[in-house]
Design an enzyme around this catalytic site. Structure first.
Site, mmCIF file in Angstrom:
data_model
loop_
_atom_site.group_PDB
_atom_site.id
_atom_site.type_symbol
_atom_site.label_atom_id
_atom_site.label_comp_id
_atom_site.label_asym_id
_atom_site.label_seq_id
_atom_site.Cartn_x
_atom_site.Cartn_y
_atom_site.Cartn_z
ATOM 1 N N HIS A 124 -58.966 66.444 -30.511
ATOM 2 C CA HIS A 124 -59.468 67.572 -29.705
ATOM 3 C C HIS A 124 -60.970 67.373 -29.468
ATOM 4 C CE1 HIS A 124 -60.732 71.607 -28.619
ATOM 5 N NE2 HIS A 124 -59.478 71.825 -28.255
ATOM 6 N N SER A 141 -59.348 77.066 -20.583
ATOM 7 C CA SER A 141 -59.318 78.397 -19.979
ATOM 8 C C SER A 141 -58.012 78.719 -19.240
ATOM 9 C CB SER A 141 -60.531 78.593 -19.062
ATOM 10 O OG SER A 141 -61.728 78.449 -19.807
ATOM 11 N N ASN A 174 -53.377 76.811 -29.484
ATOM 12 C CA ASN A 174 -54.274 76.253 -30.502
ATOM 13 C C ASN A 174 -55.147 77.385 -31.027
ATOM 14 O OD1 ASN A 174 -56.192 74.865 -31.965
ATOM 15 N ND2 ASN A 174 -57.112 73.824 -30.198
ATOM 16 N N GLY A 190 -63.026 77.084 -23.263
ATOM 17 C CA GLY A 190 -63.673 78.297 -23.762
ATOM 18 C C GLY A 190 -64.795 78.810 -22.876
ATOM 19 N N LYS A 228 -57.276 77.314 -33.440
ATOM 20 C CA LYS A 228 -58.595 76.882 -33.944
ATOM 21 C C LYS A 228 -58.883 77.547 -35.295
ATOM 22 C CE LYS A 228 -59.882 75.896 -29.229
ATOM 23 N NZ LYS A 228 -60.905 75.779 -28.207
ATOM 24 N N GLU A 287 -57.936 67.905 -21.249
ATOM 25 C CA GLU A 287 -58.777 69.092 -21.386
ATOM 26 C C GLU A 287 -60.202 68.747 -20.971
ATOM 27 O OE1 GLU A 287 -57.000 72.004 -24.414
ATOM 28 O OE2 GLU A 287 -58.088 70.514 -25.565
ATOM 29 N N GLU A 328 -63.411 69.287 -29.643
ATOM 30 C CA GLU A 328 -64.290 69.887 -30.663
ATOM 31 C C GLU A 328 -64.403 68.971 -31.876
ATOM 32 O OE1 GLU A 328 -62.339 73.702 -30.839
ATOM 33 O OE2 GLU A 328 -63.134 74.173 -28.854
#
Ligand code: PGA
Length: 260
Positions: free
Chosen positions: A103, A221, A17, A181, A19, A175, A105
């Site tokens: 996702h 990660s 991904n 991250g 992003k 996730e 985010e």
């Protein structure tokens, strides 16, 4: 390892991904390098999800290679007055095979709800895209023992009103938000625990056959140093990789994992 052999009939999937990183030219360069570096990795699917603006160029660059194209988001309508949005038929028209939906985010910064996620999944399936439904708890939710109830809600609401037959190409990505991250990876045991739980949830609500065939990816990660241990787990069928997918060399190391 033994267990994996018995239940492991699912084809692994390693997803990158990207992003909001890379111009079209940068994306093409990375994608072409990645295709060369992963040419000998068999028995698995590999995909990349560049930003919308790079999809068409990357699609041409990876044509005929073993890499598939994925989008990072989709609108739930096929067309209309929705400024700034992109629909599922538009994504298939540039060669997308997969789309990431829900996702964390998007949930966190763009207010995506489980209902919206559900609508997007239906639209993606209708257009022939394979949705990757992202689920996962925040650090606070984990600390207050809400991990499983959050996963119940995100998974079951996300898949509401979907016919069993339409779910065979759906992928789930677990996730944990606190691992995205941050460099903090869930331990392989923590990840396996949740993956087993999600598979059980699918079995309870959609039956054994779908639970057995559904691919459940781990994300948060993932790096070359932890991919093998993750892939040894019986219910981990692949990875959704963010930061470590941006560099062709690093991502190819992950995609070329050797665990069975
Ligand atoms: P990360 O991101 O690998 O950078 O933690 C994963 C993701 O957001 O899909």
């Amino acid at each position: 390892m033994e267990e994996k052999k018995e239940t492991g009939r699912r084809r692994p999937l390693i997803a990158g991904n990207w992003k909001m990183f890379k111009t079209s030219a940068e994306a093409v360069e990375t994608a072409s390098a990645l295709a060369k570096m992963t040419a000998s990795a068999t028995g698995r699917d590999i995909l990349i999800a560049p930003p919308f603006t790079a999809l068409q160029a990357v699609s041409a660059a990876i044509a005929g290679t073993g890499i598939d194209l994925c989008a990072q988001n989709v609108h739930w309508e096929n067309q209309g007055a929705w400024t700034g949005e992109v629909s599922a038929p538009m994504l298939t028209s540039v060669g997308c095979k997969y789309v990431i939906i829900g996702h964390s985010e998007r949930r966190q910064y763009f207010g995506e709800t489980d209902d919206g996620v559900n609508q997007k999944i239906r639209s993606a399936i209708h257009a022939g895209l394979m949705p990757i439904l992202c689920v996962g708890e925040t650090e606070d939710q984990r600390k207050s023992n809400k991990t499983f109830s959050i996963l119940d809600k995100q998974t079951l609401k996300g898949l509401e009103k979907l016919a069993l037959g339409s779910l065979e190409n759906l992928v789930i990505a677990y996730e944990p938000v606190w691992a995205i991250g941050t460099g903090k990876t869930a331990t392989t045991e923590q990840a396996q625990d949740v993956h087993g739980y999600i598979r059980g949830l699918i079995e309870k609500n959609f039956g054994k056959a779908l639970a057995k065939s559904m691919r459940i990816l781990y994300g948060g990660s993932v790096k070359p140093s932890n991919i093998n241990r993750l892939m040894e787990m019986p219910d981990i069928d692949g990875a959704l990789v963010g930061g470590a997918s941006l560099d062709a060399g690093t991502f190819s190391e992950i995609a070329c994992y050797t665990a069975h």
